[in-house]
Design a protein around this motif. Structure first.
Motif, PDB file in Angstrom:
ATOM      1  N   ASP A  26      10.278  -7.625  -6.573  1.00 42.12           N
ATOM      2  CA  ASP A  26       8.905  -7.211  -6.292  1.00 42.12           C
ATOM      3  C   ASP A  26       8.829  -5.752  -5.821  1.00 42.12           C
ATOM      4  O   ASP A  26       7.807  -5.083  -6.029  1.00 42.12           O
ATOM      5  N   GLU A  29       8.540  -3.704  -8.904  1.00 39.21           N
ATOM      6  CA  GLU A  29       7.210  -3.844  -9.495  1.00 39.21           C
ATOM      7  C   GLU A  29       6.164  -3.060  -8.714  1.00 39.21           C
ATOM      8  O   GLU A  29       5.244  -2.466  -9.289  1.00 39.21           O
ATOM      9  N   LEU A  30       6.295  -3.031  -7.384  1.00 37.24           N
ATOM     10  CA  LEU A  30       5.368  -2.259  -6.559  1.00 37.24           C
ATOM     11  C   LEU A  30       5.470  -0.772  -6.882  1.00 37.24           C
ATOM     12  O   LEU A  30       4.450  -0.094  -7.071  1.00 37.24           O
ATOM     13  N   ALA A  33       3.917   0.055 -10.168  1.00 35.28           N
ATOM     14  CA  ALA A  33       2.449   0.041 -10.127  1.00 35.28           C
ATOM     15  C   ALA A  33       1.893   1.365  -9.626  1.00 35.28           C
ATOM     16  O   ALA A  33       0.792   1.774 -10.013  1.00 35.28           O
ATOM     17  N   VAL A  34       2.661   2.070  -8.783  1.00 36.10           N
ATOM     18  CA  VAL A  34       2.177   3.316  -8.194  1.00 36.10           C
ATOM     19  C   VAL A  34       2.740   4.534  -8.912  1.00 36.10           C
ATOM     20  O   VAL A  34       2.014   5.497  -9.185  1.00 36.10           O
ATOM     21  N   VAL A  72       2.699  -5.503  -1.424  1.00 37.19           N
ATOM     22  CA  VAL A  72       1.651  -4.486  -1.530  1.00 37.19           C
ATOM     23  C   VAL A  72       2.009  -3.230  -0.739  1.00 37.19           C
ATOM     24  O   VAL A  72       1.268  -2.250  -0.769  1.00 37.19           O
ATOM     25  N   ARG A  95       0.057  -0.144  -2.223  1.00 41.95           N
ATOM     26  CA  ARG A  95      -0.662  -0.272  -3.497  1.00 41.95           C
ATOM     27  C   ARG A  95      -2.094   0.221  -3.336  1.00 41.95           C
ATOM     28  O   ARG A  95      -2.735  -0.028  -2.294  1.00 41.95           O
ATOM     29  N   ASP A  97      -5.061  -0.522  -4.281  1.00 42.69           N
ATOM     30  CA  ASP A  97      -6.172  -1.408  -3.938  1.00 42.69           C
ATOM     31  C   ASP A  97      -6.007  -2.075  -2.578  1.00 42.69           C
ATOM     32  O   ASP A  97      -6.853  -2.884  -2.172  1.00 42.69           O
ATOM     33  N   TYR A  98      -4.940  -1.753  -1.847  1.00 39.41           N
ATOM     34  CA  TYR A  98      -4.744  -2.304  -0.506  1.00 39.41           C
ATOM     35  C   TYR A  98      -4.769  -1.222   0.570  1.00 39.41           C
ATOM     36  O   TYR A  98      -4.458  -1.491   1.727  1.00 39.41           O
ATOM     37  N   ARG A  99      -5.125  -0.016   0.194  1.00 39.36           N
ATOM     38  CA  ARG A  99      -5.200   1.053   1.181  1.00 39.36           C
ATOM     39  C   ARG A  99      -6.472   0.911   2.025  1.00 39.36           C
ATOM     40  O   ARG A  99      -7.369   0.156   1.684  1.00 39.36           O
TER      41      ARG A  99
END
Length: 340
Positions: A26, A29-30, A33-34, A72, A95, A97-99
């Protein structure tokens, strides 16, 4: 260790916790994503490598796990200094969308207050970028104190996605001490006032004495070179300095400059009474003061640095009066070095 929970919504919580081997895939993957595949620390994309580095205590991540699955957020303590009991804190991201939920702040607090003491570290440092003051303030909130300024450490291209840098980016070296130890550091006469100023704000256990006007002696010089091609930075760790220092150093410097390095950093040991002889020699080759590196070798270290282009002084934004004073000292020393 007990996780810290953050409410994201009535349906979702995020747990801030120490890394587990099951997180390794994971993590990759994180970062994808960034950053896609472009993050310069490739370890984050290598699950087996991450687990191995964690088990060897070389890389100790703190992660943010969503109750909906996956990671995240991530930040890590990792070894990059010569001493194995000094860790760097960094590689942090959340991530997109979690800021704005305080996840980064919670992860920083968790590794500073929970993880670092658990692993018995002497000190944790961070290289807070200076194209904005936010990371500097975040480190200060966790008890870190400014001790050095690394001029033009990173290329502007590293911040192209966020568009926050015009020119190369300096980093403010900030350290939080966990286990001070009584020791003597020898300040070169030229830098004694600056070094005493830096130590006034941090308890490393150091007693500052003036360096002696003596040669290194008959010992054999030992230098380790590490080159960061993406940043055009070379770091030269001087493990031992002897009568052959000039010949040995010039070999490594020529190699670095021949590979197109823009910045050359030199790490010296402040426990050497003859360190003043070394700094004067380096100044003759265009190196200037950088600051103090607490517990860098077990004993404290001194940063000297050379920048082959005009530094991006105008791009340096600092959060505190002390940081600005350190910058002023460094800028003046470079001016004097070039004019001498």
């Amino acid at each position: 260790m007990t996780p810290v929970f953050i409410d994201i919504s009535p349906e979702e919580k995020v747990a801030v916790d120490i890394f587990r081997p099951g997180d390794a895939t994971d993590v990759g993957e994180l970062f994808r994503a960034v950053y896609g595949e472009d993050y310069p620390v490739k370890l984050v994309y290598e699950p087996e490598g991450l687990v191995g580095a964690f088990e060897r205590q070389e890389n100790i991540p703190t992660v943010a796990r969503s109750s909906k699955g996956g990671l995240v957020g991530y930040v890590s303590l990792f070894r990059s200094a010569p001493s194995k009991t000094v860790y760097e804190g960094g590689q942090g991201l959340v991530r997109a969308d979690y800021r704005k939920h305080g996840i980064a702040r919670a992860m920083n607090r968790y590794f500073a207050e929970e993880v670092a003491p658990l692993y018995g570290v002497d000190a944790v440092f961070g290289e807070a970028v200076c194209n904005h003051p936010y990371m500097q303030k975040a480190w200060a909130n966790e008890g870190a104190v400014e001790t050095a300024l690394e001029v033009d450490l990173m290329p502007a291209e590293a911040y192209a996605r966020e568009g926050s840098a015009r020119g190369r980016v300096a980093s403010l070296h900030m350290t939080r001490m966990y286990r001070p130890a009584d020791h003597t550091v020898y300040a070169p006469e030229r830098y004694e006032k600056a070094i005493r100023f830096i130590y006034a704000g941090i308890n490393t256990g150091a007693c500052v004495a003036r360096a002696e006007n003596i040669a290194p002696g008959a010992r054999h010089t030992s230098i380790e070179s590490r080159v960061f091609e993406f940043a055009s930075v070379a770091r030269l760790t001087v493990w031992e300095a002897g009568a052959d220092f000039a010949d040995a150093f010039e070999h490594y410097e020529a190699e670095a400059l021949g590979r197109g390095m823009i910045v050359v950093q030199v790490w010296l040991n402040l426990s050497w009474p003859w360190i003043g002889q070394l700094t004067e020699y380096l100044r003759g080759r265009g190196y200037f003061f950088g600051g103090v590196l607490p517990r860098w070798f077990g004993a404290d270290g001194l940063l000297m640095q050379k920048v082959t282009v005009r530094p991006n002084w105008e791009g340096i934004r600092l959060y505190s009066e002390k940081a600005q004073k350190i910058c002023d000292i460094i800028r003046e020393d470079r001016r004097m070095t070039l004019s001498s």
